[in-house]
Design an enzyme around this catalytic site. Structure first.
Site, PDB file in Angstrom:
ATOM      1  N   LYS A  35       5.303  -5.578 -10.307  1.00 15.52           N
ATOM      2  CA  LYS A  35       5.156  -4.151  -9.990  1.00 15.52           C
ATOM      3  C   LYS A  35       6.534  -3.530  -9.786  1.00 15.52           C
ATOM      4  O   LYS A  35       6.818  -2.444 -10.288  1.00 15.52           O
ATOM      5  CB  LYS A  35       4.277  -3.969  -8.740  1.00 15.52           C
ATOM      6  CG  LYS A  35       2.814  -4.211  -9.043  1.00 15.52           C
ATOM      7  CD  LYS A  35       1.950  -4.317  -7.802  1.00 15.52           C
ATOM      8  CE  LYS A  35       0.537  -4.731  -8.216  1.00 15.52           C
ATOM      9  NZ  LYS A  35      -0.333  -5.082  -7.092  1.00 15.52           N
ATOM     10  N   GLN A  83      -0.386  -5.124  -0.762  1.00 18.61           N
ATOM     11  CA  GLN A  83      -0.920  -6.175  -1.624  1.00 18.61           C
ATOM     12  C   GLN A  83      -1.998  -6.964  -0.869  1.00 18.61           C
ATOM     13  O   GLN A  83      -1.757  -7.472   0.224  1.00 18.61           O
ATOM     14  CB  GLN A  83       0.232  -7.104  -2.053  1.00 18.61           C
ATOM     15  CG  GLN A  83      -0.161  -8.163  -3.061  1.00 18.61           C
ATOM     16  CD  GLN A  83      -0.554  -7.581  -4.410  1.00 18.61           C
ATOM     17  OE1 GLN A  83       0.129  -6.735  -4.972  1.00 18.61           O
ATOM     18  NE2 GLN A  83      -1.679  -8.036  -4.946  1.00 18.61           N
ATOM     19  N   ASP A 100      -3.862   2.659  -4.893  1.00 11.53           N
ATOM     20  CA  ASP A 100      -4.887   1.670  -5.265  1.00 11.53           C
ATOM     21  C   ASP A 100      -6.262   2.329  -5.353  1.00 11.53           C
ATOM     22  O   ASP A 100      -7.198   1.752  -5.914  1.00 11.53           O
ATOM     23  CB  ASP A 100      -4.942   0.550  -4.208  1.00 11.53           C
ATOM     24  CG  ASP A 100      -4.310  -0.751  -4.697  1.00 11.53           C
ATOM     25  OD1 ASP A 100      -4.141  -0.900  -5.919  1.00 11.53           O
ATOM     26  OD2 ASP A 100      -4.002  -1.608  -3.851  1.00 11.53           O
TER      27      ASP A 100
END
Ligand code: NDP
Length: 299
Positions: free
Chosen positions: A55, A99, A122
């Site tokens: 990422k 995460q 997200d």
């Protein structure tokens, strides 16, 4: 027998990242804003470390700022929530991603709910979940968004098509079903209690497999000509001691029957990070009220 068309996620995501890079340059030049993504990793889970590294690399490549926060495994929930609060208030940060999974002593739900919904790239915050379900303008989870982009690119209009989504998780199955409804598909959501899964799949023009069971969906379940999006990523052991990645669909069988299919790897996987960048750009555009196509859910 004709073979299905391959839906190439590597190629599509490379094009998407190119578009994002150009847009980032444009808003840097004209609005003096640099989109910024903050990624928080708690602990040292090896798979999570690889994801976070990728990422970071992709974020930098497209000209955005990447802010990495690597915290020790014994970080308290309170410390993590404090960090998120700081990122919520930081004007250089437009997207925040924690995460998952987080260590067991931290309540993941609390963490997700602590992120400002307009920075929740997200798309897991209940506010964004609700907006997706009610047709509002929120942020959409990356893997379903990427899958939908591939579908629209291949099929054009999805209106009136029958879709089956196998899997009802909050990160893939359920948001995918909402996106399909938004595109006027007739949607069935299947899961481990579904009575006759092959029959449900056989009725569908679009099959989304998000199960986590290697090669579970067989070729003779697929309606001839159907479009198959295989979200699954499963590592299986080979007899020679090596391993390989396979999807949730038996590719060798399905490719003989389907009209089009995503391979694993190289299908949905690369779309996920590209859509994370896209969501960061979307969040930045909305926060700064920039009138660019990325301010909408997708263009
Ligand atoms: P979850 O484990 O959270 O959900 C799996 C779903 O599949 C559940 O709803 C479960 O049903 C259902 N299921 C399990 N076994 C069966 C079965 N035998 N028949 C029918 N349904 C079944 O997984 P995720 O949604 O997180 O992930 C799904 C797959 O997608 C995984 O392979 C994962 O690695 C992959 N993935 C890929 C991403 C990418 O970037 N390409 C991103 C995220 C995930 P029930 O609810 O009844 O238990």
């Amino acid at each position: 027998m004709t073979q299905a068309k391959l839906i190439d996620g590597n190629e599509f995501s490379a094009g998407l990242r190119e578009q994002i890079t150009a847009r980032v340059q444009e808003i840097r030049d004209h609005h003096h804003v640099i989109p910024g993504l903050a990624v928080v990793l708690v602990g040292e889970d090896p798979a999570s470390q690889v994801y976070v590294r990728n990422k970071h690399k992709r974020t930098i490549e497209c000209g955005m700022n990447s802010f990495e926060h690597r915290l020790p495994v014994d970080t308290s929930e309170h410390q993590l929530l404090n960090l998120i609060e700081g990122l919520n208030d930081d004007p250089a940060v437009h997207g925040i991603l924690v995460q998952l999974p987080v260590p067991k002593h931290i309540d993941a739900e609390k963490v997700i709910e602590a992120i400002r919904p307009d920075k929740d790239v997200d798309g897991f915050h209940p506010m964004n979940v609700g907006k997706l379900a009610s047709g509002g303008l929120g942020l959409i989870p990356c893997t379903p968004l990427g899958s939908m982009m591939l579908l629209r690119d291949h099929l054009g209009s999805l209106s009136g098509l029958k879709a089956v989504v196998i899997g009802r998780s909050n990160i893939v199955g359920k948001p995918m079903a909402h996106l399909l409804i938004r595109e006027s598909c007739t949607v069935t959501i299947a899961h481990s209690r579904t009575r006759d899964l092959p029959a449900e799949v056989r009725a569908a023009d679009i099959v989304i497999a998000a199960v986590g069971q290697p090669e579970m969906v067989r070729g003779d379940w697929i309606k001839p000509g159907a479009t198959v999006i295989d979200v699954g990523i499963n590592r299986i052991a080979l007899p020679d001691g090596k391993s390989k990645l396979v999807g949730d669909v038996n590719f060798a069988e399905a490719v003989q029957v389907a009209g089009a299919i995503t391979p694993v790897p190289g299908g949905v996987g690369p779309m996920t990070i590209a859509c994370l960048l896209r969501n960061t750009l979307t969040a930045c555009a909305r926060l700064h009220r920039l009138d660019i196509p990325e301010a909408k859910p997708w263009s």
